[in-house]
Design a protein around this motif. Structure first.
Motif, PDB file in Angstrom:
ATOM      1  N   ALA A  81       0.833  -1.206   0.000  1.00 27.15           N
ATOM      2  CA  ALA A  81       0.000   0.000   0.000  1.00 27.15           C
ATOM      3  C   ALA A  81       0.867   1.255   0.000  1.00 27.15           C
ATOM      4  N   ARG A  85       0.963   4.220  -2.814  1.00 29.87           N
ATOM      5  CA  ARG A  85       0.788   5.639  -2.506  1.00 29.87           C
ATOM      6  C   ARG A  85       1.996   6.451  -2.951  1.00 29.87           C
ATOM      7  N   TRP A 123      -5.836  10.018   0.923  1.00 30.42           N
ATOM      8  CA  TRP A 123      -4.935   8.895   0.679  1.00 30.42           C
ATOM      9  C   TRP A 123      -3.636   9.369   0.028  1.00 30.42           C
TER      10      TRP A 123
END
Length: 611
Positions: A81, A85, A123
């Protein structure tokens, strides 16, 4: 806290900007793990977890293996993750680097190093702090330079920044977010997607469409199309009828002006051109209804002065009872006005004239802007900078349409557009411009592309020649003009200044070499060619006709390469009723070429034995 630094892209070897000949791309600064390294680490953790579980299961302890497997897989998922990102943030900074590279005029984003820190909000988020390292060749001396960079960052990230520090010696700019609130930092995806859609919907090149009969009866000259495909144009019938074209070199001013001249000539309007660059608009010198293209400073002074006299003469006609509707539009193009005005001032100073003479170009253009529209005299001004002193507030109000090609500095854009400045600035694509007509809002357009007639003939580009043939006026209403002086120019600057101010514009080409005329007269009498005379005063007159009207013996100018030639024979082309085969002979020999029957060419008429 997440620190992110990138230097992406490859330098363009064909940039052609001499300022960066000695510059080198910035070496990428790697802080922390790259997205690829994080992804590999996540895969390695997964492999390790599965292997550990398999070993424990083999040893008869599968439950213990599962207890080790689950948190290890969670760690691997977190690593993946984070890599995703970081990859998204890398894309955001890469887009920002590209936008800043275009704004600063550097060859490529690889010449910039952007250190983005303290990402917050959502995010992906946006950085609170940006450290921008740029090459030493960038001119950062303008007072609003740093603010202009902040405006570009704001337009790209949808987040306002303030200038934290500008290290001029180290060529490093620090931008900070003034709000420091996490909730409002996330960029608006819809706004960014809308900007991207606008960029995608505008092609890099749009060929100028052939005017219809409805277009030719309209006073609206099309300039280009916006993102929705709607045609945007310059309306000469607007309350402020003049046009301003501004942009740096290479932005597309010459192509746009060529298209404007072609459109005006197609409507049967006379066009006078002052081309201070001398060669930019040379291609339309022989275009029908383009009466004169002044390339020397002396001729440019005469043309501008004569345009002012024409305006004053038309004012006198209105005062005597004539109607403005009886006056056809006259389009006066002044290309690179500031350079032209400076050259005129220098010439006046060399001639020993006063301040009034030195400001001749500025004063004449100002008068044309203020009063020309009332008598259908319209000015097309070309300048490089929007902060030109000519564009004071009172003169800006006289301009009905403004075309800004390429990107503008923040302060200049604010002064030009005010509170209506467009949210999407023009990209550094030739022909990409922001246009404001009347009191409307500025819009982003792609200007039409019009081939240069001279260049198209030189390279023999069939597609360009076909388009030019379709754009060529079918009706020629105005003869060519030349500068007629009362006496010969002298080397005395003072005398030359007086001669230019008293000069007029007269029909015809004026004095020219007469080798072809002498050869033609000798050929008609059956003798050998007479010796060429270096200069002969041309007293004949010329007109534009279609190729189908040419006859054997006509003196015609088919194109720039052949120049003036004698037509020897005109034949039909088999199986093609739209073309004719022209056989000609000139000073440099003989030849033949296939030409469209409807193409307009210039011919000279016999007058007192001289063509």
């Amino acid at each position: 806290m997440d620190t992110f630094s990138t230097s992406s892209g490859q330098p363009d070897p064909d940039t052609g900007d001499d300022r960066f000949a000695s510059a080198r791309p910035v070496d990428p600064t790697i802080k922390g793990f790259t997205p690829w390294q994080l992804s590999v680490s996540a895969i390695a953790v997964v492999v390790l977890a599965v292997a550990l579980w398999a070993i424990l299961a083999t040893l008869g302890a599968p439950v213990i293996g599962v207890l080790f497997l689950l948190p290890t897989l969670a760690c691997a998922g977190a690593l993946y993750a984070v890599s995703m990102r970081r990859r998204l943030r890398l894309g955001v900074i890469a887009d920002l680097a590209g936008a800043l590279a275009r704004h600063l005029g550097v060859p490529d984003a690889a010449y910039l190093d952007i250190d983005a820190r303290q990402w917050q909000g959502g995010w992906v988020g946006v950085p609170h702090v940006l450290n921008i390292q740029y090459p030493t060749q960038v001119d950062d001396s303008a007072p609003d330079w740093a603010a202009g960079v902040a405006e570009v960052v704001h337009a790209e990230l949808e987040q306002q920044y303030t200038v934290g520090r500008h290290n001029i010696r180290g060529h490093r700019l620090t931008l900070r977010d003034p709000t420091r609130t996490a909730g409002s930092l996330t960029p608006e995806p819809a706004a960014r997607a809308e900007r991207a859609a606008v960029r995608r919907s505008l092609p890099d090149t749009i060929a100028r469409p052939v005017p219809t009969q409805a277009d030719l009866s309209s006073w609206l000259i099309p300039l280009g199309v916006d993102a929705s495909g709607t045609r945007v144009g310059w309306n000469l019938a607007a309350p402020q009828g003049h046009l301003l074209v501004l942009g740096r070199s290479g932005a597309g001013k010459r192509v746009l002006l060529t298209g404007i001249v072609v459109e005006a000539a197609a409507r049967g309007w006379p066009v006078w051109i002052i081309d201070h660059r001398r060669v930019d608009l040379l291609g339309v010198r022989d275009w029908p209804n383009v009466q004169i293209v002044a390339s020397t400073l002396d001729d440019q002074i005469v043309v501008l002065n004569q345009a002012w006299r024409e305006m004053e003469g038309r004012v006198a006609l209105i005062e005597s009872g004539s109607s403005r509707n009886d006056l056809e539009p006259l389009v006066v193009v002044v290309h690179h006005f500031r350079e032209f005005a400076t050259a005129v001032a220098d010439a006046a100073n060399r001639a020993g004239q006063g301040a009034a003479a030195a400001s001749l170009a500025h004063d004449r253009v100002t008068d044309l802007l203020r009063h020309g529209r009332q008598v259908n005299v319209y000015v097309v001004l070309s300048v490089q900078r929007a902060d030109d002193q000519l564009l004071r507030e009172e003169n800006r109000d006289d301009v009905g349409a403004v075309v800004a090609l390429g990107r503008l500095d923040s302060g200049v854009a604010t002064a030009l557009w005010g509170g209506d400045r467009p949210s999407e600035p023009a990209e550094p694509v030739p022909g990409r411009a922001v246009v404001q007509t009347g009191d409307g809002k500025p819009v982003l357009i792609q200007c039409y592309w019009t081939p240069d007639p001279r260049e198209a003939r030189r390279v023999k580009d069939e597609q360009d020649l076909y388009l030019l043939d379709a754009l060529r006026p079918s009706l020629v209403t105005h003869p060519v003009l030349h500068v007629q002086r009362s006496r010969v120019m002298t080397e005395s600057p003072e005398a030359a200044w007086r001669v230019n101010l008293n000069a007029d514009l007269a029909e015809g080409y004026g004095a020219s070499t007469s080798g072809l005329a002498d050869w033609s007269r000798a050929r008609g009498s059956g003798g050998s060619p007479a010796p060429a005379v270096t200069q002969v005063e041309t007293t004949g007159w010329s007109e534009m006709v279609m190729v189908s009207q040419l006859q054997a013996g006509s003196l015609a100018r088919l194109d720039d390469e052949t120049g003036w030639v004698i037509i020897e024979q005109v034949e039909a082309v088999p199986n093609d009723g739209t073309k004719l085969l022209i056989h000609w002979r000139g000073n440099d020999g003989a030849g033949s070429q296939v030409v469209s029957r409807t193409r307009a060419v210039r011919i000279r008429h016999l007058n007192d034995g001289i063509y």
